[in-house]
Design a protein around this motif. Structure first.
Motif, mmCIF file in Angstrom:
data_model
loop_
_atom_site.group_PDB
_atom_site.id
_atom_site.type_symbol
_atom_site.label_atom_id
_atom_site.label_comp_id
_atom_site.label_asym_id
_atom_site.label_seq_id
_atom_site.Cartn_x
_atom_site.Cartn_y
_atom_site.Cartn_z
ATOM 1 N N VAL A 136 12.889 -15.641 7.356
ATOM 2 C CA VAL A 136 11.576 -15.367 7.935
ATOM 3 C C VAL A 136 10.900 -14.341 7.032
ATOM 4 O O VAL A 136 11.463 -13.275 6.781
ATOM 5 N N GLN A 137 9.718 -14.669 6.517
ATOM 6 C CA GLN A 137 9.033 -13.765 5.593
ATOM 7 C C GLN A 137 7.773 -13.197 6.236
ATOM 8 O O GLN A 137 6.997 -13.911 6.875
ATOM 9 N N VAL A 138 7.572 -11.898 6.048
ATOM 10 C CA VAL A 138 6.413 -11.175 6.569
ATOM 11 C C VAL A 138 5.772 -10.424 5.406
ATOM 12 O O VAL A 138 6.465 -9.960 4.496
ATOM 13 N N SER A 139 4.451 -10.306 5.417
ATOM 14 C CA SER A 139 3.757 -9.608 4.342
ATOM 15 C C SER A 139 3.872 -8.102 4.491
ATOM 16 O O SER A 139 4.215 -7.577 5.554
ATOM 17 N N THR A 140 3.552 -7.393 3.413
ATOM 18 C CA THR A 140 3.254 -5.970 3.491
ATOM 19 C C THR A 140 1.762 -5.819 3.763
ATOM 20 O O THR A 140 1.010 -6.796 3.766
ATOM 21 N N PHE A 141 1.311 -4.584 3.982
ATOM 22 C CA PHE A 141 -0.114 -4.324 4.105
ATOM 23 C C PHE A 141 -0.791 -4.408 2.738
ATOM 24 O O PHE A 141 -0.159 -4.177 1.706
ATOM 25 N N TYR A 142 -2.081 -4.693 2.741
ATOM 26 C CA TYR A 142 -2.880 -4.624 1.525
ATOM 27 C C TYR A 142 -3.268 -3.170 1.267
ATOM 28 O O TYR A 142 -3.643 -2.449 2.188
ATOM 29 N N ASP A 145 -2.177 2.670 1.062
ATOM 30 C CA ASP A 145 -1.744 3.560 2.125
ATOM 31 C C ASP A 145 -0.230 3.440 2.260
ATOM 32 O O ASP A 145 0.287 2.579 2.974
ATOM 33 N N LEU A 146 0.489 4.297 1.559
ATOM 34 C CA LEU A 146 1.949 4.183 1.512
ATOM 35 C C LEU A 146 2.588 4.432 2.868
ATOM 36 O O LEU A 146 3.586 3.793 3.219
ATOM 37 N N GLU A 147 2.042 5.340 3.643
ATOM 38 C CA GLU A 147 2.635 5.641 4.941
ATOM 39 C C GLU A 147 2.547 4.450 5.889
ATOM 40 O O GLU A 147 3.425 4.253 6.736
ATOM 41 N N SER A 148 1.493 3.625 5.744
ATOM 42 C CA SER A 148 1.389 2.440 6.607
ATOM 43 C C SER A 148 2.525 1.471 6.335
ATOM 44 O O SER A 148 3.014 0.790 7.248
ATOM 45 N N GLN A 149 2.978 1.389 5.082
ATOM 46 C CA GLN A 149 4.089 0.494 4.747
ATOM 47 C C GLN A 149 5.389 0.989 5.397
ATOM 48 O O GLN A 149 6.203 0.188 5.889
ATOM 49 N N ILE A 150 5.577 2.307 5.422
ATOM 50 C CA ILE A 150 6.763 2.865 6.076
ATOM 51 C C ILE A 150 6.699 2.605 7.576
ATOM 52 O O ILE A 150 7.705 2.248 8.202
#
Length: 280
Positions: A136-142, A145-150
């Motif tokens: 199952v694959q999910v994207s990262t954010f565009y 904003d590094l904290e949003s990825q965490i």
């Protein structure tokens, strides 16, 4: 069929250096090391018991579209079968519901599995010994904003208790402009000077990144990873951020788990680093 067995402890989280399609064909000594490192990670994943019910992946080649704006990710609901693997639409729906319940906006999209997944997985799970759990694959954010990825990683961390093995795929250093700078130098002497400069930048950033990943505790690790953005080597190592963000998702999903650095033999080249990490 997906496994119904629930693990008795959270499953580990992996970050792997995926490289490009040339990884599958180049016979250079460095390339063979990268291949062997990934094969070893694949064997380690095969040894997990009970078997994961799915592998949840985040790739440097699946970033949410800019059209959605900030704060939105993409989650596939249908895969194209361009790489043989086991699909499980019901698990993709389960992951999508879990993410949206956490407060993150997630748009469902139709897409194939990208080479950030199938290139390393072809080595980790070759045709003669294929992967036996769904992907199952999910994207990262565009965006940057590094904290949003965490936070995205933190939103899926509880899935580790439900049989999902999280594997993020990217690059610790990924800079084609730096490689182009070396190739575009006007003489052999200038090329060697440029190569040494870029190699030092790549090694310096890789060293800072390894130290950040190895921090004990989620809060200290988060702080150290976000602070990497202030380093002069950061934009040189990541002119665009999409190959770095999967590592942040993995770190967020790991919580207070210990980071093991490195997995396999160290490979850092001018403009590239093939770091593999296990959080467990």
């Amino acid at each position: 069929m997906p496994s119904a067995v629930v693990p008795n402890r959270p499953l580990p989280v992996y970050f792997i250096g995926h490289a490009g399609v040339g990884l599958l064909f180049s016979e250079s000594p460095q390339n063979r090391i990268v291949q062997d490192n990934l094969r070893a990670v694949g064997e380690e994943i095969r040894a997990i018991s009970p078997r994961p019910k799915a592998i949840l992946t985040f790739s440097g080649h699946f970033e949410a579209g800019e059209i959605h704006g900030p704060g939105v990710i993409e989650a596939p609901f249908v895969y194209e079968y361009d790489w043989p693997h086991e699909d499980a639409p019901e698990l993709a729906t389960e992951v999508w519901r879990h993410i949206t319940k956490s407060g993150i906006k997630a748009k469902r999209v139709e897409r194939g599995v990208d080479h950030g997944v199938w290139v390393p997985f072809k080595l980790m799970f070759p045709p003669e010994n294929p992967l036996d759990v769904p992907v199952v694959q999910v994207s990262t954010f565009y965006g940057y904003d590094l904290e949003s990825q965490i936070r995205l990683g933190e939103a899926v961390t509880s899935l580790r208790n439900e049989g999902y093995l999280i594997v993020a795929s990217g690059m610790a250093v990924h800079s084609f402009p730096s490689i182009a700078e070396i190739r575009g130098a006007p003489s052999d002497e200038a090329r060697e000077l440029a190569r040494q400069k870029v190699l030092k930048e790549s090694r310096d950033f890789d060293t800072h990144l390894r130290a950040a990943v190895a921090k004990r505790g989620a809060a200290e690790r988060r702080k150290a990873l976000v602070q990497l953005q202030s380093l002069p080597e950061f934009r040189r190592s990541h002119p665009t951020v999409e190959h770095f963000t999967p590592l942040l998702v993995a770190a967020g999903a790991a919580g207070d788990a210990e980071g093991v650095v490195p997995l396999g033999v160290d490979v850092v080249e001018p403009g590239m680093s093939y770091l593999n990490v296990r959080f467990a």
